[in-house]
Enzyme design. Structure first.
Site, PDB file in Angstrom:
ATOM      1  N   GLU A 268      22.155 -54.477  49.975  1.00  0.00           N
ATOM      2  CA  GLU A 268      22.399 -53.540  48.873  1.00  0.00           C
ATOM      3  C   GLU A 268      22.305 -52.080  49.307  1.00  0.00           C
ATOM      4  O   GLU A 268      22.809 -51.180  48.647  1.00  0.00           O
ATOM      5  CB  GLU A 268      21.440 -53.805  47.703  1.00  0.00           C
ATOM      6  N   ASP A 310      51.201 -30.408  68.450  1.00  0.00           N
ATOM      7  CA  ASP A 310      52.053 -29.405  69.084  1.00  0.00           C
ATOM      8  C   ASP A 310      51.188 -28.713  70.129  1.00  0.00           C
ATOM      9  O   ASP A 310      49.959 -28.788  70.087  1.00  0.00           O
ATOM     10  CB  ASP A 310      52.544 -28.410  68.035  1.00  0.00           C
ATOM     11  N   ASP A 572      50.243 -27.602  61.359  1.00  0.00           N
ATOM     12  CA  ASP A 572      49.931 -26.516  60.422  1.00  0.00           C
ATOM     13  C   ASP A 572      51.159 -25.947  59.729  1.00  0.00           C
ATOM     14  O   ASP A 572      51.061 -24.971  58.995  1.00  0.00           O
ATOM     15  CB  ASP A 572      49.189 -25.387  61.147  1.00  0.00           C
ATOM     16  N   ASP A 576      55.255 -30.280  59.349  1.00  0.00           N
ATOM     17  CA  ASP A 576      54.214 -31.228  59.763  1.00  0.00           C
ATOM     18  C   ASP A 576      53.711 -32.110  58.625  1.00  0.00           C
ATOM     19  O   ASP A 576      53.013 -33.101  58.871  1.00  0.00           O
ATOM     20  CB  ASP A 576      53.019 -30.470  60.360  1.00  0.00           C
ATOM     21  N   ASN A 640      14.758 -64.706  58.368  1.00  0.00           N
ATOM     22  CA  ASN A 640      13.572 -64.848  57.517  1.00  0.00           C
ATOM     23  C   ASN A 640      13.915 -65.498  56.181  1.00  0.00           C
ATOM     24  O   ASN A 640      13.168 -66.342  55.671  1.00  0.00           O
ATOM     25  CB  ASN A 640      12.934 -63.476  57.272  1.00  0.00           C
ATOM     26  N   ASN A 665      11.518 -56.444  50.747  1.00  0.00           N
ATOM     27  CA  ASN A 665      12.882 -55.923  50.763  1.00  0.00           C
ATOM     28  C   ASN A 665      12.906 -54.415  50.539  1.00  0.00           C
ATOM     29  O   ASN A 665      13.659 -53.681  51.189  1.00  0.00           O
ATOM     30  CB  ASN A 665      13.705 -56.627  49.676  1.00  0.00           C
ATOM     31  N   ASP A 669      14.257 -51.707  53.245  1.00  0.00           N
ATOM     32  CA  ASP A 669      15.310 -50.739  52.932  1.00  0.00           C
ATOM     33  C   ASP A 669      14.851 -49.308  53.196  1.00  0.00           C
ATOM     34  O   ASP A 669      15.606 -48.487  53.732  1.00  0.00           O
ATOM     35  CB  ASP A 669      15.746 -50.880  51.461  1.00  0.00           C
TER      36      ASP A 669
END
Length: 834
Positions: A268, A310, A572, A576, A640, A665, A669
């Protein structure tokens, strides 16, 4: 309808209309109020299930469990919200540095204002390369052509004319009407704005036009990985629930335990890790003068295999100076420079550094010289013309690519006289041009002829029967240090291709000077009659593409992508824009024309290859740090959860309570939030990144079982050696589980020897150690009762520490074997490893 005069609005009128009509914005990123954005973080199926489980717990009297479930959910959402909003603010601040402006007449003067401040009634001045900022009618025009493909899909430009009357309805077929989102291809003009923002034609169909960018290969990989995990999770959760209920753990406990397993398996935090990594990469790049408009472009940066550009401003300094002004036979001739000066001085189209160099080289007296008309540059003719009047005589002066001027010239200037252009003289003139190009000069040709006043207004068809005057030779020296940067890009696995409107000889000379290997060179005329397979073969084996038009640029980019390359393109100019859109990474500069900046994913505040190299490295760092999170989940974390599922089937009690799993958990995290700051080994940055699902699957099948094996060892030690009770067993496995899940990052973050050959970032080291320390202290703190943990004997803690240490050593040993096997396999298949 709001009306105006050609002198435009006053500032006061414009401000009043802005309040009435609102900003000139079609689709803005909807900014939710902080409280709404925060509540939106709860919109997750997993969180709904947790909240449902907590409500059920309350009803059956398990108030402590319910409070812990709600609290852990709330803290997780806060963690997600804080990191995501911080990243979004950082990116918004960066993108805000690149603002598209529009030339308007306000208070009787021309001035630049942000496009969002345009209002009905504004008089807008438009030139080549401008994006048309709103719907309106043309007031004045000169060879004014507009690309309307954003509205009707037609790529051919359409000519627009001055209005003769006001129209009640604005239709795309009306030659006096222009629309927001289209762009000026050539010429110049002024328009009166009639509709802005959502009321424009573009605004009405914006949802259809502004489709989401196609996902990158990395995003598609993440999505498929997530789907795979969801399927595994659904199967495992159903199995866990039925198994635990069947062995007598109770339906409610079994349900909450199964949900906790699902949370443990679900990555998550992956969206947060991605957002934080990408935004951090964007901030790092901004410090190096690179603004990222679209975050996923950083991922494509890391995957880039071909970079097309270029040469001007990228390989050269873009500090152009006039070196020679000669006739077609190599003799100095000031009249050539004088005519070129008038052409550049009276030029009103899009800014051109060549014109700037000619104007600044030498100033000529302009008394008595008056501009009559202008025929703007376009990419088919590759030339532009000015009509001037001097002493009652009108002269058409044309300047542009030598090849095109030779085709329209019937005479040439030789020894200060105009003579007929014979085949021999034409060959001589062309040889002079070729020699200048071979010597490294950028070359413009100048031609002219007297023209009658009654031919006004003048058109491109008037560029005929010209007298070829000669050449302006300009120098644009290679950039200092560009040779080293090209070598570094080559070492990073990036192939450079030059796509230019300049001629072949000059481009080859520049490439040789900077040490760019030339595998092949073709001109635009060589590409005309090729079939699809010939195109594909040619673009992959060629370095220089000279004298190519915008459609050919776009085709080259598309063919390179179709051949399996990840293509970056830097441009530019007006020509292009199609190539920038076709590229996987479109790159432009802050002084580019509007249509190029609007199309690009990346804006460079400094025109340099160095910053591109830095961007590529940031993209690769983001990829590898994200992969570390995934590989952690597939090794100890996944192992696990699998062990917990298996153990719940034969233990007389749950191997870990749902609240303990949620705490585990959450701590896991939290330990990963600094992963985006981690160092990445040099060897991982040397090659373009590749998302390889086979690598991920093999990694899971090798390292997941190792984690499970040590979990079962832990079970045996806790049950049969120390003979712990239910709470003691759960505590022992809790501290072993969190330590193996988190500390394994030190091993799998590198292919080298941890700490001795590759060190984690200080932030990651401090965060991971601190989280594990907190987890191991919780059983000895007052809040132990919330999670039903208990203090463990010192000997048990030492044993668990030993198991963790042996596990990490085992993973390190297996890691070395795994990468040797994987690299041998990849070498046999000639594919780079992930």
């Amino acid at each position: 309808m709001d009306h105006t005069t050609y002198s435009g609005l006053t500032t006061a009128e414009a401000n009043a209309r802005l309040k009435t009509h609102g900003p000139n914005s079609v689709v803005t990123k909807r900014k939710l109020r902080p409280i709404v954005a925060f509540l939106g973080k709860f919109n997750s199926p997993l969180l709904w299930i947790i909240m449902f489980a907590s409500v059920v717990s309350l009803f059956v009297g398990e108030k402590t469990d319910a409070i812990i479930l709600i609290l852990m959910t709330f803290v997780s959402v806060v963690l997600d919200y804080v990191n995501t909003s911080r990243s979004e603010r950082a990116v918004d601040a960066l993108v805000g540095k690149v603002v598209t402006t529009v030339a308007v007449i306000r208070d009787g003067q021309q001035q630049e204002i942000p496009m969002v401040n345009i209002v009905p009634g504004d008089v807008v001045v438009l030139t080549s390369g401008d994006v048309i900022p709103a719907d309106g009618q043309i007031l004045e025009d000169k060879d004014f052509f507009v690309n309307q493909s954003t509205l009707n899909g037609e790529s051919l430009p359409v000519e627009k004319h001055q209005r003769t009357h006001e129209v009640p309805l604005l239709t795309i077929d009306d030659p006096t009407v222009v629309f927001m989102g289209t762009s000026v291809v050539t010429g110049y003009g002024t328009m009166e704005v009639l509709r802005t923002g959502p009321k424009t034609e573009f605004g009405k169909i914006a949802e259809r036009l502004l489709k989401a960018e196609p996902p990158t290969d990395f995003e598609r990989g993440i999505r498929s990985f997530s789907v795979f995990l969801v399927r595994v999770t659904m199967v495992m959760v159903g199995f866990v629930f039925v198994l635990n209920a069947a062995v007598g753990h109770g339906w409610l406990n079994s349900f909450i335990f199964a949900i906790a397993i699902a949370i443990g398996l679900t990555p998550e935090l992956l969206p947060v890790i991605l957002t934080v990594s990408l935004s951090r990469g964007a901030v790092q790049m901004a410090r190096k003068q690179v603004i990222v408009k679209r975050l996923p472009a950083i991922q494509n940066f890391g995957r880039m295999t071909v970079f097309c550009t270029d040469k001007t401003g990228t390989l050269t300094e873009n500090k152009i100076t006039v070196a020679k002004n000669i006739d077609g036979f190599g003799h100095d001739d000031d009249e050539v420079l004088r005519q070129a000066y008038f052409s550049s001085y009276f030029h009103t189209g899009v800014f051109n550094p060549l014109d700037d160099a000619i104007r600044n080289f030498k100033s000529w007296a302009r008394d008595g010289v008056k501009k009559i008309d202008e025929i703007p540059f376009d990419f088919e003719r590759r030339r532009e013309s000015i009509v001037v009047e001097e002493q009652g005589r009108r002269l058409l002066i044309t300047k542009g690519a030598p090849e095109t001027l030779l085709t329209i010239s019937t005479k040439c200037r030789q020894a200060m006289n105009d003579v007929a252009m014979t085949t021999a003289l034409r060959d001589h003139v062309h040889a002079t041009f070729s020699q200048l190009s071979s010597d490294g000069y950028r070359v413009l040709a100048v031609a002219s002829r007297p023209i009658a006043a009654d031919e006004f207004p003048y058109k491109p068809d008037d560029e005929r029967e010209m007298v070829f005057m000669g050449f302006i030779a300009l120098l644009d020296p290679p950039k200092a240090g560009v040779k080293e940067t090209i070598r570094e890009l080559s070492d990073l696995g990036i192939e450079i291709k030059i796509l230019t409107g300049d001629n072949m000889l000059l481009t080859e000379k520049v490439c040789r000077d900077i040490g760019l290997p030339i595998r092949g060179a073709v001109s635009g005329t060589d590409l005309v009659h090729l079939d699809k397979q010939q195109w594909r073969d040619l673009v992959t084996s060629t370095t220089i593409f000279a004298r190519i038009d915008p459609e050919q640029k776009e085709r080259i980019i598309s063919e390179l992508s179709a051949a399996g390359n990840v293509v970056g393109y830097m441009g530019d100019g007006i020509n292009d824009a199609p190539a920038l859109k076709a590229a996987d990474v479109g790159i432009s500069v802050n002084n580019a024309v509007d249509v190029a900046k609007e199309t690009a994913d990346i804006i460079l505040l400094k025109h340099s290859l160095d910053v591109l190299r830095d961007g590529i490295l940031e993209g690769r760092k983001t990829f590898h740090n994200t992969m570390k999170y995934i590989m952690m989940g597939l090794s100890s974390n996944f192992g696990n959860m699998f062990s917990m599922t298996a153990a719940s089937g034969f233990l007389p009690f749950l191997p870990m309570l749902p609240t303990q799993i949620l705490l585990n958990n959450f701590l896991y995290d939290t330990s990963q939030l600094t992963l985006s700051t981690d160092n990445v080994d040099d060897q991982d940055l040397r090659k373009p990144t590749i998302w390889d699902i086979r690598f991920i699957q093999r990694f899971m099948f090798v390292f997941g079982p190792i984690s499970s094996l040590f979990d079962f060892v832990t079970f045996g030690v806790l049950l049969w050696v120390f003979k712990l009770t239910e709470a003691g067993f759960q505590t022992g496995w809790f501290i072993e589980s969190i330590a193996t899940q988190i500390f394994v990052i030190y091993v799998i973050r590198t292919k080298r020897l941890p700490f001795l050959q590759s060190r984690p970032s200080l932030a990651l080291l401090i965060n991971t150690v601190a989280v594990v320390a907190i987890a191991w202290l919780i059983p000895y703190l007052p809040l132990q009762h919330w999670f039903e943990l208990q203090p463990l004997p010192l000997l048990t803690v030492v044993a668990v520490f030993g198991i963790v240490l042996i596990y990490l050593l085992m993973v390190e040993s297996i890691k070395r074997w795994f990468y040797r096997r994987w690299q041998a396999r990849q070498h046999a298949h000639h594919v780079s490893p992930a």
